[in-house]
Structures are given as structure tokens and as C-alpha cells.
Enzyme design. Structure first.
Site, PDB file in Angstrom:
ATOM      1  N   ASP A  16       5.135   3.472  -2.965  1.00 18.52           N
ATOM      2  CA  ASP A  16       5.935   2.263  -2.811  1.00 18.52           C
ATOM      3  C   ASP A  16       7.394   2.705  -2.956  1.00 18.52           C
ATOM      4  OD1 ASP A  16       7.436  -0.032  -3.182  1.00 18.52           O
ATOM      5  OD2 ASP A  16       5.862  -1.099  -4.266  1.00 18.52           O
ATOM      6  N   LYS A  25      13.726  -6.535   0.002  1.00 23.06           N
ATOM      7  CA  LYS A  25      14.767  -5.924  -0.825  1.00 23.06           C
ATOM      8  C   LYS A  25      15.835  -5.228   0.026  1.00 23.06           C
ATOM      9  CE  LYS A  25      11.667  -7.232  -3.798  1.00 23.06           C
ATOM     10  NZ  LYS A  25      11.615  -8.640  -4.131  1.00 23.06           N
ATOM     11  N   ARG A  54      -0.293 -13.558  15.801  1.00 23.67           N
ATOM     12  CA  ARG A  54      -0.851 -12.965  14.582  1.00 23.67           C
ATOM     13  C   ARG A  54      -1.141 -11.479  14.818  1.00 23.67           C
ATOM     14  NH1 ARG A  54      -5.877 -13.418  14.262  1.00 23.67           N
ATOM     15  NH2 ARG A  54      -6.051 -15.668  14.486  1.00 23.67           N
ATOM     16  N   TYR A  58       5.735  -2.848 -10.278  1.00 23.04           N
ATOM     17  CA  TYR A  58       6.164  -4.247 -10.178  1.00 23.04           C
ATOM     18  C   TYR A  58       5.070  -5.159 -10.761  1.00 23.04           C
ATOM     19  CZ  TYR A  58       6.838  -8.785  -7.948  1.00 23.04           C
ATOM     20  OH  TYR A  58       6.958 -10.129  -7.721  1.00 23.04           O
TER      21      TYR A  58
END
Ligand code: P1T
Length: 384
Positions: free
Chosen positions: A174, A199, A51, A103
């Protein structure tokens, strides 16, 4: 030649890509492990628990930092989880400026989760006068998506970053739609750049992931600590898949752009199309800024079909090569209806106030042969 001097197409292949020290393996091993053996309590080789850190993920972070000319990069389990961590890093009660077209998932996160913690003001960030007026109120941060999803509006990163510095406001971009190949916000003055790696960066529609890059060590440390405390780290296998996909980012982006330009020009002259939005077209309202701050125009196109929502649905049912699906940036072409799909969580009146109407269709142009893509669209147009 120093690593920092490598060209982009070399960086995607070689940054973070040294041969494995133990075996010479040219590809980085997938360290599919949750934990690491210590020789004495607290005595380890830099890795304690996956983690917190994982050697495969570290390789990807090294690569990503190089691509955005950044000192630090952090990878997380999704684009939204990275946005979540950035929002968590801000003091409670922060005032945040955000572009009015983002988005749908980002909008939902800000308006239904973090609205209890921070205050959001949505504004048209292509309007510099309005941006300055709002920056004067000294918010904590300005959140820019440029180009925006799905209207492809372009904000002037250099101008906004200069204004933001004046008022001591942090700028986060972004950069998902451009990928580091076509736009580097840190070089343009932004403080932080983030991506949905789902993406273009990964490019093969088989991983969900997010990342952020910055030169600000204390910000990186804060976000890393939050990721370690909250837990949305990416799995080693997914990081490895992104490392594999990223090697072809430069040639993929060139191919996306080449096809998108041809498809945009085809749509622009089509009698059933009301309007096309593509940053590479002279008709794009911010084409001049696009040319100035981007190294290319990308693979995303938005267009308005003549007619109502019924016609849009029919058109979307009739394409065959373009897959009707959410997401973008994969080698295969995708098509979607933002009002019903990716931006359904934005209320209709808000959508329409920014021009996101029901006849708007979004294309993620893939790298198939462009003649086949155009033939597919032409056939679907014949049904509406
Ligand atoms: O899906 P995820 O990896 O969590 O990334 C969220 C995200 C963040 N920023 C932008 C600009 C995005 O486009 C996305 C995700 N977008 C879609 C799934 C979509 O189809 O638009």
C-alpha cells in the site's frame, strides 16, 4: 522518444492523454454513460457497460500504469474497495501476514470482515528476522504499508520481496503515503502496488478512489473480474477529476516534502513536543532504508505532544490553518488524532502495543506557505 522513457513529470501529464480522436479535444471527454450501443448482439467497440469498462477510466488506468512502471492498472471506487477486491482474489482460508501498523479501516476490514474467510497475523515488518520466520510458514500474501499509517514505520521492500520470492509468497504494498512519485514498489520487487487515490494521487480532497498496479496479468484479470462481479467501479466523473489532479502530482509532492521537512525540524526543537517521526529526519529509526528505497520523504508527519489526551484535544481545537479532519494528501494541510479518528477501530490495547498513544498527532502537510503553517502550530502550542 518512447512513452516508457518519459520522465515522471511528463508521464503524469501525457500518459493516457492523447487528444480526443473525434474532436481533437486536448482534455479527455467525461464519458458520463452507463451503457454503449451495439451494432449486433455482442458486437461493440470494446465497451459494453460502465461497471466493466469506461473510456475515461481507461485513460486514468493507462496513466497510473505508467507512473508505477506497470503493465496493468485497475481503478476502483475507494482505496478500501481495492483492498477488498485483493482479499477476495485469495483462496478461502488463506494465511495472510500484515504489518502491525496499518490504516484503521484496513485493520477493520481484515479483522471484522475477512477474518471469517482468511487468517491474519499482524507483525512488525521492520523486523526482517521476524518477517522471515513468518514467511517460512508459506502464507499466501504479505501486506505492507510503508511508510505506515500513522507511525510512519518503513519496511525494506527489496529485502522482504527477496525473502518472499524464496518462499513463494506474494508481496502487496500500500503505497498511499508516498504516491508513485516518491516510491515505486514494483521496481523494488513487489508483486502488486495499491493506493488510496483519495490522497496524494488526486490531491484535491474532492474524490474517493482506489487503484492497483501489477505486471502479473492473471492477477490483474482475476481482480478485474471480481470488480466486474462485485461492482465497486469508479464513476467516470471521479476518474476524470483524478486525471485532472494527477497532472500536478510531481510538483505537488515536491512542495509537500519541502514544507514537511521544515515543519518536522520546527517540531523537533519545540519544547512541548516529546518526539517527532518523519522519514526525512536522521532521528527516524529507518531513515537509512527510506533514503535507499524512496525518492523523497513525503508530506506526512507524526508527533507526540507532551501531556495527556486533554492537551492533545486542546491543541487540535486551536489550530486554524490546519483543518481538523480525517484523510491526507490534499493541497490543504490537515491534522488529526488517530486514536479518536482514523484508528478508532483499532482496540486501545492493540494501539498501545505498537506505540500508537493518545498523545500522537498526525499532520498531512499541504502546499501553503510554510511560514503560515508553522505560525499556526506555534499559536496552538501556546494554549497547551
Ligand atoms: O479512504 P479510502 O480511499 O477507501 O482508502 C483507504 C486507505 C487505504 N490505505 C491507506 C494507507 C489509507 O491511509 C487509507 C485511508 N486513510 C484515511 C482516510 C486516513 O485519514 O488515514
Amino acid at each position: 522518444m518512447k512513452k516508457n522513457d518519459w520522465n515522471f513529470a511528463t508521464k503524469v501529464i501525457h500518459a493516457g492523454g492523447e487528444a480526443d480522436k473525434e474532436t481533437g479535444a486536448i482534455m479527455p471527454p467525461i464519458y458520463q454513460t452507463s451503457t454503449y450501443v451495439q451494432s449486433s448482439p455482442g458486437k461493440h467497440k470494446g465497451y459494453e457497460y460502465t461497471r466493466s469498462h469506461n473510456p475515461t477510466r481507461s485513460r486514468l488506468e493507462e496513466n497510473l500504469a505508467a507512473l508505477e512502471n506497470a503493465k496493468y492498472a485497475l481503478v476502483s471506487a475507494s482505496g478500501l474497495s481495492m483492498i477488498d477486491l485483493i482479499m477476495h482474489s485469495l483462496p478461502t482460508g488463506s494465511n495472510i501476514l500484515c504489518g502491525d501498523d496499518v490504516y484503521g479501516g484496513t485493520y477493520r476490514l481484515f479483522t471484522t470482515v475477512f477474518n471469517k474467510q482468511h487468517n491474519y497475523t499482524f507483525l512488525d515488518t521492520t523486523d526482517l528476522k521476524s518477517v522471515e520466520k513468518h514467511l517460512k510458514t508459506k502464507p499466501e500474501l504479505i501486506w505492507l504499508e510503508t511508510p505506515t499509517n500513522p507511525l510512519l514505520k518503513i519496511s525494506d521492500i527489496v529485502a522482504i520481496s527477496k525473502l518472499a520470492k524464496k518462499y513463494k509468497v506474494k508481496v502487496v504494498v500500500d503505497n498511499t503515503f508516498m504516491s508513485p512519485y516518491f516510491q515505486n514498489p514494483l521496481d523494488l520487487g513487489a508483486d502488486v502496488v495499491m493506493h488510496s487515490m483519495t490522497k496524494f494521487i488526486n490531491g484535491h480532497s474532492d474524490v474517493v478512489g482506489g487503484c492497483m498496479m501489477t505486471n502479473n496479468k492473471s492477477f490483474y484479470d482475476k481482480v478485474w473480474t471480481l470488480q466486474n462481479s462485485i461492482g465497486p467501479s469508479q464513476s467516470p466523473f471521479d476518474s476524470w477529476l483524478v486525471l485532472r489532479g494527477i497532472k500536478t502530482l510531481a510538483i505537488r509532492m515536491e512542495a509537500h516534502q519541502k514544507n514537511a521537512m521544515k515543519v518536522a525540524k520546527f517540531l523537533e526543537t519545540h519544547s512541548k513536543v516529546e518526539r517527532v517521526v518523519y522519514p526525512g529526519l536522521k532521528s527516524h529509526p529507518q531513515h537509512r532504508i527510506a533514503k535507499k528505497q524512496m525518492h523523497g520523504f513525503g508530506g506526512m508527519i507524526t508527533f507526540f505532544l507532551k501531556g495527556d489526551i486533554k492537551k492533545s484535544k486542546k491543541f487540535l481545537e486551536k489550530v486554524k490553518l490546519f483543518a481538523l479532519a480525517e484523510s491526507l494528501g490534499g493541497v490543504e494541510s490537515l491534522i488529526e488524532h488517530p486514536a479518536i479518528m482514523t484508528h478508532a477501530s483499532v482496540p486501545k490495547d492493540v494501539r498501545e502495543s505498537i506505540g500508537l498513544y493518545d498523545n500522537l498527532i498526525r499532520l498531512s502537510v499541504g502546499i501553503e506557505h510554510v511560514d503560515d503553517l508553522i505560525a499556526d502550530l506555534e499559536k496552538a502550542f501556546s494554549f497547551v
